[in-house]
Design a protein around this motif. Structure first.
Motif, PDB file in Angstrom:
ATOM      1  N   VAL A 128       0.860  -1.180   0.000  1.00  0.00           N
ATOM      2  CA  VAL A 128       0.000   0.000   0.000  1.00  0.00           C
ATOM      3  C   VAL A 128       0.899   1.234   0.000  1.00  0.00           C
ATOM      4  O   VAL A 128       1.698   1.437   0.921  1.00  0.00           O
ATOM      5  CB  VAL A 128      -0.949   0.014   1.217  1.00  0.00           C
ATOM      6  CG1 VAL A 128      -1.947   1.153   1.089  1.00  0.00           C
ATOM      7  CG2 VAL A 128      -1.677  -1.318   1.363  1.00  0.00           C
ATOM      8  N   ILE A 129       0.772   2.017  -1.055  1.00  0.00           N
ATOM      9  CA  ILE A 129       1.620   3.201  -1.247  1.00  0.00           C
ATOM     10  C   ILE A 129       0.781   4.408  -0.824  1.00  0.00           C
ATOM     11  O   ILE A 129      -0.288   4.650  -1.389  1.00  0.00           O
ATOM     12  CB  ILE A 129       2.042   3.306  -2.724  1.00  0.00           C
ATOM     13  CG1 ILE A 129       2.760   2.014  -3.146  1.00  0.00           C
ATOM     14  CG2 ILE A 129       2.923   4.529  -2.964  1.00  0.00           C
ATOM     15  CD1 ILE A 129       2.553   1.652  -4.600  1.00  0.00           C
ATOM     16  N   VAL A 130       1.251   5.115   0.187  1.00  0.00           N
ATOM     17  CA  VAL A 130       0.422   6.128   0.829  1.00  0.00           C
ATOM     18  C   VAL A 130       1.072   7.505   0.745  1.00  0.00           C
ATOM     19  O   VAL A 130       2.250   7.668   1.114  1.00  0.00           O
ATOM     20  CB  VAL A 130       0.208   5.780   2.322  1.00  0.00           C
ATOM     21  CG1 VAL A 130      -0.714   6.793   2.988  1.00  0.00           C
ATOM     22  CG2 VAL A 130      -0.352   4.381   2.480  1.00  0.00           C
ATOM     23  N   GLN A 131       0.298   8.454   0.295  1.00  0.00           N
ATOM     24  CA  GLN A 131       0.783   9.845   0.287  1.00  0.00           C
ATOM     25  C   GLN A 131       1.055  10.311   1.715  1.00  0.00           C
ATOM     26  O   GLN A 131       0.273  10.088   2.631  1.00  0.00           O
ATOM     27  CB  GLN A 131      -0.278  10.752  -0.343  1.00  0.00           C
ATOM     28  CG  GLN A 131       0.046  12.229  -0.225  1.00  0.00           C
ATOM     29  CD  GLN A 131      -1.043  13.095  -0.865  1.00  0.00           C
ATOM     30  OE1 GLN A 131      -1.499  12.817  -1.958  1.00  0.00           O
ATOM     31  NE2 GLN A 131      -1.441  14.144  -0.180  1.00  0.00           N
ATOM     32  N   GLU A 132       2.194  10.965   1.881  1.00  0.00           N
ATOM     33  CA  GLU A 132       2.548  11.586   3.160  1.00  0.00           C
ATOM     34  C   GLU A 132       2.743  13.079   2.903  1.00  0.00           C
ATOM     35  O   GLU A 132       2.759  13.518   1.749  1.00  0.00           O
ATOM     36  CB  GLU A 132       3.836  10.941   3.690  1.00  0.00           C
ATOM     37  CG  GLU A 132       3.660   9.492   4.122  1.00  0.00           C
ATOM     38  CD  GLU A 132       3.856   9.306   5.609  1.00  0.00           C
ATOM     39  OE1 GLU A 132       4.711  10.007   6.182  1.00  0.00           O
ATOM     40  OE2 GLU A 132       3.153   8.475   6.192  1.00  0.00           O
ATOM     41  N   PRO A 133       2.885  13.875   3.945  1.00  0.00           N
ATOM     42  CA  PRO A 133       2.963  15.333   3.733  1.00  0.00           C
ATOM     43  C   PRO A 133       4.125  15.769   2.840  1.00  0.00           C
ATOM     44  O   PRO A 133       5.157  15.103   2.757  1.00  0.00           O
ATOM     45  CB  PRO A 133       3.155  15.883   5.151  1.00  0.00           C
ATOM     46  CG  PRO A 133       2.551  14.845   6.029  1.00  0.00           C
ATOM     47  CD  PRO A 133       2.840  13.538   5.364  1.00  0.00           C
ATOM     48  N   ASN A 134       3.914  16.878   2.179  1.00  0.00           N
ATOM     49  CA  ASN A 134       4.945  17.572   1.400  1.00  0.00           C
ATOM     50  C   ASN A 134       5.550  16.731   0.284  1.00  0.00           C
ATOM     51  O   ASN A 134       6.769  16.698   0.099  1.00  0.00           O
ATOM     52  CB  ASN A 134       6.064  18.082   2.327  1.00  0.00           C
ATOM     53  CG  ASN A 134       5.499  18.915   3.449  1.00  0.00           C
ATOM     54  OD1 ASN A 134       4.618  19.746   3.216  1.00  0.00           O
ATOM     55  ND2 ASN A 134       5.954  18.689   4.670  1.00  0.00           N
ATOM     56  N   GLY A 135       4.693  16.023  -0.427  1.00  0.00           N
ATOM     57  CA  GLY A 135       5.169  15.316  -1.619  1.00  0.00           C
ATOM     58  C   GLY A 135       5.867  14.008  -1.332  1.00  0.00           C
ATOM     59  O   GLY A 135       6.358  13.355  -2.253  1.00  0.00           O
ATOM     60  N   SER A 136       5.928  13.591  -0.078  1.00  0.00           N
ATOM     61  CA  SER A 136       6.590  12.316   0.208  1.00  0.00           C
ATOM     62  C   SER A 136       5.542  11.192   0.263  1.00  0.00           C
ATOM     63  O   SER A 136       4.336  11.451   0.165  1.00  0.00           O
ATOM     64  CB  SER A 136       7.376  12.387   1.515  1.00  0.00           C
ATOM     65  OG  SER A 136       6.492  12.552   2.592  1.00  0.00           O
ATOM     66  N   TYR A 137       6.015   9.983   0.434  1.00  0.00           N
ATOM     67  CA  TYR A 137       5.093   8.852   0.538  1.00  0.00           C
ATOM     68  C   TYR A 137       5.777   7.724   1.285  1.00  0.00           C
ATOM     69  O   TYR A 137       7.005   7.735   1.471  1.00  0.00           O
ATOM     70  CB  TYR A 137       4.629   8.388  -0.845  1.00  0.00           C
ATOM     71  CG  TYR A 137       5.706   7.752  -1.682  1.00  0.00           C
ATOM     72  CD1 TYR A 137       5.947   6.387  -1.621  1.00  0.00           C
ATOM     73  CD2 TYR A 137       6.492   8.510  -2.549  1.00  0.00           C
ATOM     74  CE1 TYR A 137       6.941   5.799  -2.396  1.00  0.00           C
ATOM     75  CE2 TYR A 137       7.486   7.929  -3.320  1.00  0.00           C
ATOM     76  CZ  TYR A 137       7.705   6.572  -3.236  1.00  0.00           C
ATOM     77  OH  TYR A 137       8.691   5.990  -3.986  1.00  0.00           O
ATOM     78  N   ARG A 138       4.972   6.749   1.704  1.00  0.00           N
ATOM     79  CA  ARG A 138       5.530   5.552   2.326  1.00  0.00           C
ATOM     80  C   ARG A 138       4.885   4.321   1.716  1.00  0.00           C
ATOM     81  O   ARG A 138       3.730   4.372   1.279  1.00  0.00           O
ATOM     82  CB  ARG A 138       5.275   5.538   3.832  1.00  0.00           C
ATOM     83  CG  ARG A 138       6.199   6.469   4.589  1.00  0.00           C
ATOM     84  CD  ARG A 138       6.040   6.302   6.085  1.00  0.00           C
ATOM     85  NE  ARG A 138       6.482   4.970   6.547  1.00  0.00           N
ATOM     86  CZ  ARG A 138       6.439   4.596   7.823  1.00  0.00           C
ATOM     87  NH1 ARG A 138       5.978   5.420   8.730  1.00  0.00           N
ATOM     88  NH2 ARG A 138       6.855   3.404   8.175  1.00  0.00           N
ATOM     89  N   VAL A 139       5.639   3.237   1.719  1.00  0.00           N
ATOM     90  CA  VAL A 139       5.116   1.955   1.242  1.00  0.00           C
ATOM     91  C   VAL A 139       4.988   1.021   2.441  1.00  0.00           C
ATOM     92  O   VAL A 139       5.951   0.820   3.179  1.00  0.00           O
ATOM     93  CB  VAL A 139       6.052   1.331   0.183  1.00  0.00           C
ATOM     94  CG1 VAL A 139       5.445   0.033  -0.353  1.00  0.00           C
ATOM     95  CG2 VAL A 139       6.322   2.311  -0.940  1.00  0.00           C
ATOM     96  N   HIS A 140       3.786   0.500   2.641  1.00  0.00           N
ATOM     97  CA  HIS A 140       3.515  -0.408   3.755  1.00  0.00           C
ATOM     98  C   HIS A 140       3.079  -1.753   3.203  1.00  0.00           C
ATOM     99  O   HIS A 140       2.468  -1.833   2.132  1.00  0.00           O
ATOM    100  CB  HIS A 140       2.372   0.121   4.613  1.00  0.00           C
ATOM    101  CG  HIS A 140       2.687   1.385   5.343  1.00  0.00           C
ATOM    102  ND1 HIS A 140       3.337   1.417   6.550  1.00  0.00           N
ATOM    103  CD2 HIS A 140       2.431   2.679   5.013  1.00  0.00           C
ATOM    104  CE1 HIS A 140       3.465   2.670   6.945  1.00  0.00           C
ATOM    105  NE2 HIS A 140       2.929   3.457   6.034  1.00  0.00           N
ATOM    106  N   THR A 141       3.307  -2.803   3.973  1.00  0.00           N
ATOM    107  CA  THR A 141       2.624  -4.059   3.668  1.00  0.00           C
ATOM    108  C   THR A 141       1.225  -3.945   4.259  1.00  0.00           C
ATOM    109  O   THR A 141       1.004  -3.208   5.239  1.00  0.00           O
ATOM    110  CB  THR A 141       3.348  -5.266   4.294  1.00  0.00           C
ATOM    111  OG1 THR A 141       3.304  -5.132   5.717  1.00  0.00           O
ATOM    112  CG2 THR A 141       4.780  -5.354   3.799  1.00  0.00           C
TER     113      THR A 141
END
Ligand code: THU
Length: 135
Positions: A104-117
């Motif tokens: 699951v690729i999730v938008q994070e603040p200020n143009g960043s993101y994180r990838v979670h299982t």
């Protein structure tokens, strides 16, 4: 870590967020579901004056994929027009579980993101295996 494919998927999710029908919350969400055969399905949130009838972006994208015959979804990307984070709600995490979403690729603040299982986001999940002879 940045990965070009993740950024492309988030861009597509953000574009889908532009089609959201969100007159009540003004929170515009878009999602992309990547099927195991490579097909990509998008969705946006669709609100309702009876608030509980609202459909989330992720559920919309996944339902569209399922209606096209998809039974396994490798990844889902979620973005919103806000610049903040855009984590999937509990119900959408359960919808993801049904089709065995892995990442699951999730938008994070200020143009960043994180990838979670999905296991990180929904540990000890109930799933289809529990209803198919597991008990
Ligand atoms: N929303 C989504 O589309 N996905 C989520 O995972 C969280 C919430 C939408 C539903 C509603 O239209 C708005 O965001 C505010 O809750």
């Amino acid at each position: 870590m940045t990965e070009p494919l993740h950024e492309v998927l988030l861009d597509q999710a953000r574009e889908a967020a532009g089609t959201a029908y969100a007159p009540y919350s003004d929170f515009h969400v878009g999602a992309v579901a990547v099927a195991d055969d490579g097909r990509v399905f998008t969705g946006a949130n669709v609100e309702n004056s009876a608030y509980g009838a609202t459909i989330c972006a992720e559920a919309n994208a996944i339902s569209t994929a399922a209606a096209a015959g998809v039974r396994k979804i490798d990844a889902v990307a979620v973005a919103c027009l806000d610049t903040g984070e855009c984590y999937p709600c509990g119900n959408c995490r359960q919808v993801m579980r049904e089709f065995n979403v892995e990442r699951v690729i999730v938008q994070e603040p200020n143009g960043s993101y994180r990838v979670h299982t999905l296991t990180e986001l929904l540990p000890h999940a109930f799933g289809p295996d529990q209803l198919s002879g597991g008990g």
